[in-house]
Design a protein around this motif. Structure first.
Motif, short mmCIF file in Angstrom:
data_model
loop_
_atom_site.label_atom_id
_atom_site.label_comp_id
_atom_site.label_asym_id
_atom_site.label_seq_id
_atom_site.Cartn_x
_atom_site.Cartn_y
_atom_site.Cartn_z
N PRO A 145 36.38 80.61 40.49
CA PRO A 145 35.79 79.41 41.11
C PRO A 145 36.00 78.16 40.26
CG PRO A 145 34.17 81.22 40.88
CD PRO A 145 35.37 81.58 40.07
N ASP A 146 36.04 77.01 40.96
CA ASP A 146 36.06 75.74 40.23
C ASP A 146 34.64 75.23 39.99
OD1 ASP A 146 35.20 74.89 42.72
OD2 ASP A 146 36.73 73.33 42.96
N ILE A 147 33.64 75.95 40.51
CA ILE A 147 32.23 75.56 40.32
C ILE A 147 31.93 75.62 38.82
CG2 ILE A 147 29.83 76.27 40.79
CD1 ILE A 147 30.82 76.01 43.50
N GLU A 148 31.25 74.59 38.32
CA GLU A 148 30.97 74.58 36.89
C GLU A 148 29.98 75.67 36.49
OE1 GLU A 148 29.97 70.72 35.35
OE2 GLU A 148 31.89 69.85 36.00
N THR A 149 30.25 76.30 35.36
CA THR A 149 29.29 77.22 34.77
C THR A 149 28.04 76.40 34.43
OG1 THR A 149 31.20 78.28 33.74
CG2 THR A 149 29.03 79.00 32.98
N SER A 177 29.81 81.62 37.87
CA SER A 177 31.11 81.07 37.47
C SER A 177 31.36 81.35 35.99
CB SER A 177 31.17 79.56 37.71
OG SER A 177 31.46 79.30 39.04
#
Lengths: 412, 412
Positions: B56-60, B254
């Motif tokens: 995913p490109d979702i931020e950790t 993520s």
């Protein structure tokens, strides 16, 4: 209980699925099996000196912990299955400084040295194949062999010969049509033995003669004493297709919890096979790869200091052991372990007794009974492995305990 | 070339040791095999939208990365082989909040969900044993089965049935005396299918009838759509000895590079066996355990936001796909994948062509050809898996590329 019908007939007990033979035959860790006794001792208020496990008290260099602390990543992404390319390129420099010439495509970053061992066994041996290992040996070699259905064939190194490599005739006798590999650990865990150039040539000859892989675990490369230097199996002539170097940052930088190791070979077929196992598990841990990459840039005096510290601990431990009547302890040439034969009936019983029934000035010590490092039943029954991973003061106090304990134990 | 003599006779080529059959038969990752073409496209300056891999490109969440950044450890030590006790206790809360009642001794922290899969197969199946998996399935299940000598027996779920669980009769036909387990992924990777309570009951009945283990991969538990809720296999009645929950923090937070997962079961024999495999590899990575522990304390609105984002991405992706003539795409009920059938001769050829020969506004997209998720040769030849792990703008542009590409490709 009700009567159940299932695919295997009628049961008069609750049926349940059955675990695998592989699962039941996996050996439990001999290093960890006394842990419950140590925990009980601590609950009673007894201080336990842990000489049983290779967990150093040396601080992880602050600079490499800081590399992780200062990371500015936004997403904790998978790395390449072989590890960050930047880290592998950095390791090329590290290996070059240790006389090992490899390129970054010949390195697969693994989850600890453990995974490097697993990849080597899985890539090179099939179920029923045999691997020759001089015993005593790092117990988990047998765990990984068992999990892979591979048969361990031990050959004997003995405390009376200071754990030197057995003669070539011992290898010749052990080789069969199913033999695929020889595994060594150099310098050795558990014996501390450092292989000589001559001994490595013996291994080379036997591997070339019988087309065997040589798995060389060099986790303790930096820790060689008495002015001797480490010779990597990767430098053996004409062995490019035979040698797999198994490595880890765990001991080198006191970074056991990072779980970063390396699988290094020039054999392209082996690399291709290992990469498929590496892809199946996606990637090695990212945080500790950052730490490992930073470690390559540590100043040279890091190893100078750590080496001096282990050297002093070794000298203290071994001199204290040798001063105890009836104790035999060959001087280890490397790593941070010593094997000792104790004047006891059974070292496992003794180690358990130390934790259950003994204390001296409110303290006792925990050692690893050596039988767990021997594959042959009955061997090493009076021996223990001691890891000199504690500071000198603690080692001194642990030896006070051992000295006193042997007096008490043998009077029982 | 010189003539060599070795144990296997006379060779007129340089002898070399031979890799294992296991190593040569390991399947390469179908998700990663187009990677070289993507790298070449990027070198040419083409932007590649990665819908091929579940990264995913979702931020950790910053709070959990900060937990690692703020650690004040002096020594990066091994953790317990089952993972930090504090983390396991925290996970008990996490599972309880998800209706799964377990205690911390029923949890083994693993190196990614990958290792949980490996431990389950190794602990429960011997070489030659069979595991039933509805196909298409996460390709690495087959990798781990191959490495363990276990035979995968696929049963069919199809795009025309929206990838629903096959009827109980399909399972009955597949069960033999060697069947030891059924493996599911719920919600499913690659299909996005979310199992209903009724389907889980079918699985329960077949497992109890034939004493089978049920391996339930619930990596995507939080991502269920259309108001439906996830039902864990751990909640199935009378299945305490049958169910092994395979879990990971990778997708949930993520945090794919952390390599932290969990192996959870109430079957004590399975736990004992798995612990021996866990001890052999010493411990899971410490840094990411700190991150995982912090994740349990994230505020509830973390999942609200992430869920809404994936939901919107799903709706966009599927509506765009359905608007393309000849494309079939069932609405996925969970996870962040969609399977689509494309109007092409061969989806692998098409995916490679997208990377090698196509660009639209300087960009192209990478998808995973679905054949790699089917065990049965020839299946899924026109299907692809798309991971909606990119933001909506990128998904939109990727769909522009796909729409245009299909026009060009079919005119060739």
């Amino acid at each position: 209980m009700p009567v159940h019908e299932c695919s295997r007939g009628l049961y008069n007990f609750a049926p349940m699925p059955v675990i695998s033979h592989r699962g039941s035959s996996m050996p439990p860790s001999p290093i960890r099996k006394l842990v419950p006794y140590a925990e009980a001792a601590k609950k009673r208020g007894t201080k336990v000196y842990h000489l049983n496990i290779g967990q150093p008290d040396i601080e992880t260099p602050k600079a490499i912990l800081d590399a992780v602390r200062h990371t500015d990543m936004k997403v904790l992404e998978y790395s390449h299955s072989a590890g960050f390319e930047s880290y592998r390129k950095k390791l090329v420099q590290y290996y070059a400084a240790n006389n090992v010439e490899v390129n970054h495509n010949q390195i697969i970053i693994t989850t600890g040295g453990s995974e490097a061992i697993l990849f080597a066994i899985m890539s090179c041996l099939d179920p029923g194949d045999e691997i020759i290992i001089p015993e005593p040996f790092y117990a988990n070699y047998n765990g990984f062999a068992t999990s892979a259905g591979v048969k361990v064939v031990p050959i004997q190194s003995t405390i009376d010969e200071n754990f030197a490599l057995p003669p070539i005739s011992a290898f010749e006798k052990a080789v069969t049509t199913r033999t695929k590999a020889i595994m060594i650990c150099n310098p050795n865990n558990p014996t501390g033995y450092l292989y000589s150039e001559e001994e490595l040539r013996v291994l080379r000859d036997i591997c070339l003669k019988h087309d065997l892989f040589l798995f060389s675990d060099e986790a303790y490369r930096e820790f060689c004493y008495d002015g001797r230097t480490h010779i990597s199996a990767m430098t053996l002539e004409d062995m490019e297709d035979n040698v797999i170097l198994l490595d880890t940052i765990s001991k080198r930088y006191s970074a056991c919890g990072g779980r970063i190791g390396a699988f290094v070979t020039k054999n392209q077929q082996v690399l291709d096979a290992a990469m498929k196992f590496a892809q199946a598990r996606l990637s090695p841990p990212s945080f500790a790869q950052i730490l490992g990459e930073a470690a390559v840039d540590l100043p040279a005096d890091y190893f100078t200091e750590v080496h001096a510290e282990y050297n002093a601990r070794r000298d203290l431990l071994v001199s204290r052991l040798k001063a105890i009547p009836g104790v035999k302890c060959p001087m280890p040439g490397g790593a941070f372990y010593a094997m000792a034969e104790l004047p006891v009936d059974d070292s496992e019983k003794f180690c358990q007794w130390l934790l259950e029934d003994f204390s001296h000035n409110g303290a006792t010590l925990m050692m690893a009974p050596a039988a767990g490092f021997y594959f042959t039943p009955g061997k090493g029954g009076k021996e223990v492995r001691l890891a000199y991973v504690l500071n000198k003061e603690d080692i001194g106090k642990a030896m006070d305990c051992l000295e006193e304990a042997l007096k008490v134990y043998n009077k029982k």
